[in-house]
Design a protein around this motif. Sequence first.
Motif, mmCIF file in Angstrom:
data_model
loop_
_atom_site.group_PDB
_atom_site.id
_atom_site.type_symbol
_atom_site.label_atom_id
_atom_site.label_comp_id
_atom_site.label_asym_id
_atom_site.label_seq_id
_atom_site.Cartn_x
_atom_site.Cartn_y
_atom_site.Cartn_z
ATOM 1 N N GLN A 100 0.822 -1.227 0.000
ATOM 2 C CA GLN A 100 0.000 0.000 0.000
ATOM 3 C C GLN A 100 0.853 1.274 0.000
ATOM 4 O O GLN A 100 0.730 2.138 0.862
ATOM 5 N N ARG A 101 1.712 1.400 -0.984
ATOM 6 C CA ARG A 101 2.558 2.587 -1.081
ATOM 7 C C ARG A 101 1.849 3.638 -1.939
ATOM 8 O O ARG A 101 1.882 3.595 -3.150
ATOM 9 N N HIS A 102 1.205 4.567 -1.285
ATOM 10 C CA HIS A 102 0.382 5.546 -1.974
ATOM 11 C C HIS A 102 1.231 6.669 -2.575
ATOM 12 O O HIS A 102 2.360 6.930 -2.143
ATOM 13 N N VAL A 103 0.653 7.338 -3.561
ATOM 14 C CA VAL A 103 1.268 8.509 -4.174
ATOM 15 C C VAL A 103 0.685 9.743 -3.501
ATOM 16 O O VAL A 103 -0.535 9.888 -3.399
ATOM 17 N N ARG A 104 1.547 10.627 -3.063
ATOM 18 C CA ARG A 104 1.096 11.861 -2.406
ATOM 19 C C ARG A 104 0.791 12.907 -3.482
ATOM 20 O O ARG A 104 1.492 13.906 -3.642
ATOM 21 N N ALA A 105 -0.285 12.650 -4.199
ATOM 22 C CA ALA A 105 -0.662 13.523 -5.308
ATOM 23 C C ALA A 105 -1.373 14.769 -4.796
ATOM 24 O O ALA A 105 -1.908 14.791 -3.690
ATOM 25 N N GLY A 106 -1.373 15.808 -5.618
ATOM 26 C CA GLY A 106 -2.056 17.051 -5.276
ATOM 27 C C GLY A 106 -2.080 17.973 -6.469
ATOM 28 O O GLY A 106 -1.323 17.804 -7.423
ATOM 29 N N SER A 107 -2.956 18.953 -6.422
ATOM 30 C CA SER A 107 -3.118 19.866 -7.541
ATOM 31 C C SER A 107 -1.892 20.764 -7.697
ATOM 32 O O SER A 107 -1.598 21.583 -6.820
ATOM 33 N N ILE A 108 -1.172 20.596 -8.787
ATOM 34 C CA ILE A 108 -0.017 21.428 -9.106
ATOM 35 C C ILE A 108 -0.066 21.770 -10.595
ATOM 36 O O ILE A 108 -0.681 21.059 -11.381
ATOM 37 N N TYR A 109 0.594 22.866 -10.947
ATOM 38 C CA TYR A 109 0.623 23.292 -12.347
ATOM 39 C C TYR A 109 2.040 23.676 -12.757
ATOM 40 O O TYR A 109 2.351 24.851 -12.905
ATOM 41 N N PRO A 110 2.903 22.670 -12.940
ATOM 42 C CA PRO A 110 4.251 22.968 -13.436
ATOM 43 C C PRO A 110 4.197 23.362 -14.907
ATOM 44 O O PRO A 110 3.211 23.098 -15.603
ATOM 45 N N GLU A 111 5.247 23.993 -15.392
ATOM 46 C CA GLU A 111 5.319 24.304 -16.810
ATOM 47 C C GLU A 111 5.542 22.995 -17.576
ATOM 48 O O GLU A 111 6.466 22.239 -17.274
ATOM 49 N N VAL A 112 4.695 22.738 -18.567
ATOM 50 C CA VAL A 112 4.704 21.468 -19.278
ATOM 51 C C VAL A 112 5.035 21.675 -20.749
ATOM 52 O O VAL A 112 4.498 22.574 -21.406
#
Length: 385
Positions: free
Chosen positions: A32-44
């Motif tokens: 159960q190794r979760h990803v600590r995701a969140g709303s971000i907006y890097p330059e793509v």
Amino acid sequence: MMLITFWLCLALICYVYLGYPILITTLGWLRQRHVRAGSIYPEVSLIVCAYNEADVIGRKIENCLSLQYPADLLEVIVVNDGSTDGTQEVLKQYADRPGVKILDSPFRQGKAAAMNRAAAVAKGEVFVFSDARAIYRVDSLKKLVRNLRDPEVGCVNGNRTLYKNKSPIFGSERSYWSYEAYIKTMETQCGSTVSVSGAMIAIRASLFEPIPANLILDDTYLALQTLRKGFRVVYEPAAICFQSSASSTRDEALRRQRITAGRFQMLFNARELWPWNDKFAIFELLSHKIMRLFLPFFSAGLFVSSAALVLSPDTPEMALLVFEGQLIFGILALGGWISEKFGWNLGFLGISYYIASGNLASLSGFIRYSKGRHTVLWEKARRAE
């Protein structure tokens, strides 16, 4: 000797198709190794490599520009890799379009060279590589990059989904990709997946290294390099892109041949390419990718050994059941081949034919690689409408 061969080949085939998915599911629940995701907006920098894509490249660029992502943080780079079908003329219409950069190459050099060329001029903190025929859902980009909020994540793969179409292998191919998506989800829960698709793959710009010019599987290279540098490779099922299925089993087999040749190339260059610092990723590579390369040989060994045991005086009951099962499977696969030839609905016959043709394509890919007939120039499979 035949009895040992029989049990060994049977065990290996069962492990590849069923054992590993069950094992990785169990490990996924435990780790159960979760990803600590969140709303971000890097330059793509969204990079599209195109070869003879005149019929879709305009739609692809419009799709990129319509994504729900800040326009000032998104640049679209399209590399024309020596197209001869009018792709260049279509791209000229977008040469002055804000947010779009066109790189034109008069000579075909292959996808890896095109990706390297785009990366060299890209300004983004994140590179997203895409196929010209992969149409992104409008929210897919932001859902893809949100995983990079986790500092341990270096590469993210999106969800390749098939349009419903009239291709005779649509159902079989959809089932295969669902099976793959499940395994990638469980591998991600364990830490990292080792299976990625070039239709939608994001990597931190700081981790990108130029892809060797002779390498066949550019997407796999990106994932392995990320793992080698100690970062995670994760699968994001909510980042969806749509593609059509192959027009026929033969077209799909051409793609599988190339992939098989690429995997053998990775295998024979394992010392330089594999993430030896990550032992669990090595286990996943062996179980998920490498053992599949040898399924044609395991299957042949199982058929010969079970046939020999059936002809022996004291036939083990399991050998008889397996031999009969292989004959039934072969008849179903033959029925699938005949059905496709006549344009009939394959139904359940399609699954058997898809598996059988996949193994034959793997064998062909091995022969192709061993004879040095592999190439970095990608061969497009015809896609259904």
